[in-house]
Design an enzyme around this catalytic site. Structure first.
Site, PDB file in Angstrom:
ATOM      1  N   ASN A 241     -55.805 -71.468 124.154  1.00 39.62           N
ATOM      2  CA  ASN A 241     -55.395 -69.749 123.639  1.00 39.62           C
ATOM      3  C   ASN A 241     -55.069 -69.136 124.401  1.00 39.62           C
ATOM      4  OD1 ASN A 241     -57.185 -66.852 124.380  1.00 39.62           O
ATOM      5  ND2 ASN A 241     -58.093 -68.691 124.682  1.00 39.62           N
ATOM      6  N   ALA A 242     -52.969 -67.916 124.267  1.00 40.41           N
ATOM      7  CA  ALA A 242     -53.722 -66.449 125.418  1.00 40.41           C
ATOM      8  C   ALA A 242     -53.382 -66.589 124.101  1.00 40.41           C
ATOM      9  CB  ALA A 242     -52.511 -67.276 125.594  1.00 40.41           C
ATOM     10  N   MET A 243     -53.921 -65.319 123.902  1.00 44.26           N
ATOM     11  CA  MET A 243     -54.183 -64.260 122.589  1.00 44.26           C
ATOM     12  C   MET A 243     -53.508 -63.029 123.317  1.00 44.26           C
ATOM     13  SD  MET A 243     -55.377 -65.756 120.479  1.00 44.26           S
ATOM     14  CE  MET A 243     -55.423 -64.470 119.395  1.00 44.26           C
TER      15      MET A 243
ATOM     16  N   LEU B  19     -55.160 -60.429 125.306  1.00 43.98           N
ATOM     17  CA  LEU B  19     -56.317 -59.043 125.064  1.00 43.98           C
ATOM     18  C   LEU B  19     -55.748 -57.903 123.591  1.00 43.98           C
ATOM     19  CD1 LEU B  19     -55.776 -59.939 128.174  1.00 43.98           C
ATOM     20  CD2 LEU B  19     -57.784 -58.500 128.519  1.00 43.98           C
TER      21      LEU B  19
ATOM     22  N   CYS C   8     -60.525 -62.969 131.716  1.00 43.76           N
ATOM     23  CA  CYS C   8     -59.445 -63.548 130.974  1.00 43.76           C
ATOM     24  C   CYS C   8     -58.497 -64.683 132.345  1.00 43.76           C
ATOM     25  CB  CYS C   8     -58.505 -62.786 130.598  1.00 43.76           C
ATOM     26  SG  CYS C   8     -57.389 -63.684 128.956  1.00 43.76           S
TER      27      CYS C   8
ATOM     28  N   LYS D 262     -69.059 -61.566 132.985  1.00 45.86           N
ATOM     29  CA  LYS D 262     -68.803 -62.519 132.505  1.00 45.86           C
ATOM     30  C   LYS D 262     -67.289 -63.051 133.718  1.00 45.86           C
ATOM     31  CE  LYS D 262     -66.788 -65.358 128.268  1.00 45.86           C
ATOM     32  NZ  LYS D 262     -66.880 -64.801 126.973  1.00 45.86           N
TER      33      LYS D 262
ATOM     34  N   THR E 239     -62.564 -68.993 130.276  1.00 50.43           N
ATOM     35  CA  THR E 239     -61.646 -70.536 129.661  1.00 50.43           C
ATOM     36  C   THR E 239     -61.152 -70.925 131.057  1.00 50.43           C
ATOM     37  OG1 THR E 239     -60.382 -68.665 128.952  1.00 50.43           O
ATOM     38  CG2 THR E 239     -61.713 -69.633 127.566  1.00 50.43           C
TER      39      THR E 239
ATOM     40  N   GLY F 115     -68.615 -69.586 121.333  1.00 48.64           N
ATOM     41  CA  GLY F 115     -67.455 -69.250 120.372  1.00 48.64           C
ATOM     42  C   GLY F 115     -66.448 -70.082 119.639  1.00 48.64           C
TER      43      GLY F 115
END
Ligand code: RRO
Length: 295
Positions: free
Chosen positions: A72-74, A76, A127, A161, A189, A261
């Protein structure tokens, strides 16, 4: 397989209903989806990361489903301060609010909005594809310590995290501990990429992104194992957990609880599925296996 006895799980300043926590970024953008995951057996939930200003996220495609994980590369995406209203119905539930910022002041400001509703904060210092945020600051021990200290001043528990995309994760864990963290979450990730051979272009709009799911489970176990030897605060294992045996393995490496997740994408009832084989009334005391793989 080892089977655990049931009962509340106090970890990092939060009393969880069991050892299984919904990880940040999955079904965590609305109060109703978080409440649903609690009703489907999660022992606690972590929200999608919330930052100082609203963000739309990266251009798509933002998610690629791989054979053994998700890429993923949402970017943020989040509603920022508007999220406060979403959480009102969840007061007193084990809801951990994931937050990010570009410096300690931004972290403190975002935390301040949620001081009345959060059971704890989880600092996203990890992230892998967020310029100026996440791992961009979470790879620097001094910044990790300062951001942790800024949020710890709220008086609420702070979970930090960590990114696996560093050569020495233990130094980052120790920095979080020095800043006043109540727990470490390992891992976010793994920085990764796939290319479409038909299109001759990266499959993600952003180019690279973060890999999660079973492919990263061995990386997460290694990070938890190393952190257990370097830090004294509890560790929450995260990364590719999808079975009860994975939970036990994480705990043997040193985790006091785990976050789940990517597995939720395949089975929205994953918490009940895992609980059915993880717990029994005559199970053993979990304290007996946390870190037992260490000599
Ligand atoms: O939103 C994202 O793209 C994202 C975040 Br905030 C994160 O912490 N980890 C990740 O893989 N993606």
């Amino acid at each position: 397989m080892v089977v655990l006895k049931t009962g509340p799980v106090p970890v990092g300043g939060v009393v969880l209903e069991n050892h299984l926590v919904l990880a940040a970024g999955v079904l965590g953008t609305t109060g109703s989806s978080l409440a649903r995951m609690l009703s489907l057996g999660a022992g606690g939930v972590v929200t999608k990361s919330i930052g100082p200003v609203p963000k739309d996220g990266h251009d798509g495609p933002c998610l690629a489903v791989l054979d053994d994980g998700l890429l993923n590369a949402m970017g943020l995406p989040n509603p920022s301060q508007d999220f406060v209203a979403e959480l009102a119905p969840l007061a007193k539930k084990p809801v951990v609010i994931s937050i990010f910022g570009g410096d300690p002041e931004e972290f403190a400001a975002v935390a301040g909005w949620f001081a009345g509703t959060a059971a704890a904060f989880e600092l996203n210092l990890s992230c892998p594809h967020a310029e100026g945020y996440g791992a961009a600051i979470g790879s620097d021990p001094a910044l990790v310590e300062a951001c942790t200290r800024a949020v710890a001043q709220t008086g609420l528990p702070v979970w930090v995290k960590l990114t696996p995309n560093v050569t020495e994760i233990t130094g980052i864990g120790r920095a979080a501990e020095k800043g006043g963290a109540s727990a470490i979450v390992a891992i976010n990730t793994v920085k990764a990429m796939r290319i479409s051979t038909e299109l001759r272009r990266p499959v993600l709009g952003h180019g690279f992104g973060g890999l999660s799911g079973p492919a990263v489970f061995p990386v997460a176990v290694r990070c938890v194992y190393e952190l257990y030897e370097a830090c004294r605060i509890p560790i929450i294992g995260c990364g590719g957990v999808s079975t009860a045996d994975n939970v036990i393995e994480m705990m043997m490496a040193g985790a006091s609880a785990v976050e789940i997740g990517s597995a939720v994408y395949r089975d929205v009832k994953i918490f009940e599925t895992i609980k059915a084989s993880l717990y029994a009334k005559d199970g053993i005391d979990p304290a007996g296996i946390v870190g037992c793989a260490h000599g």
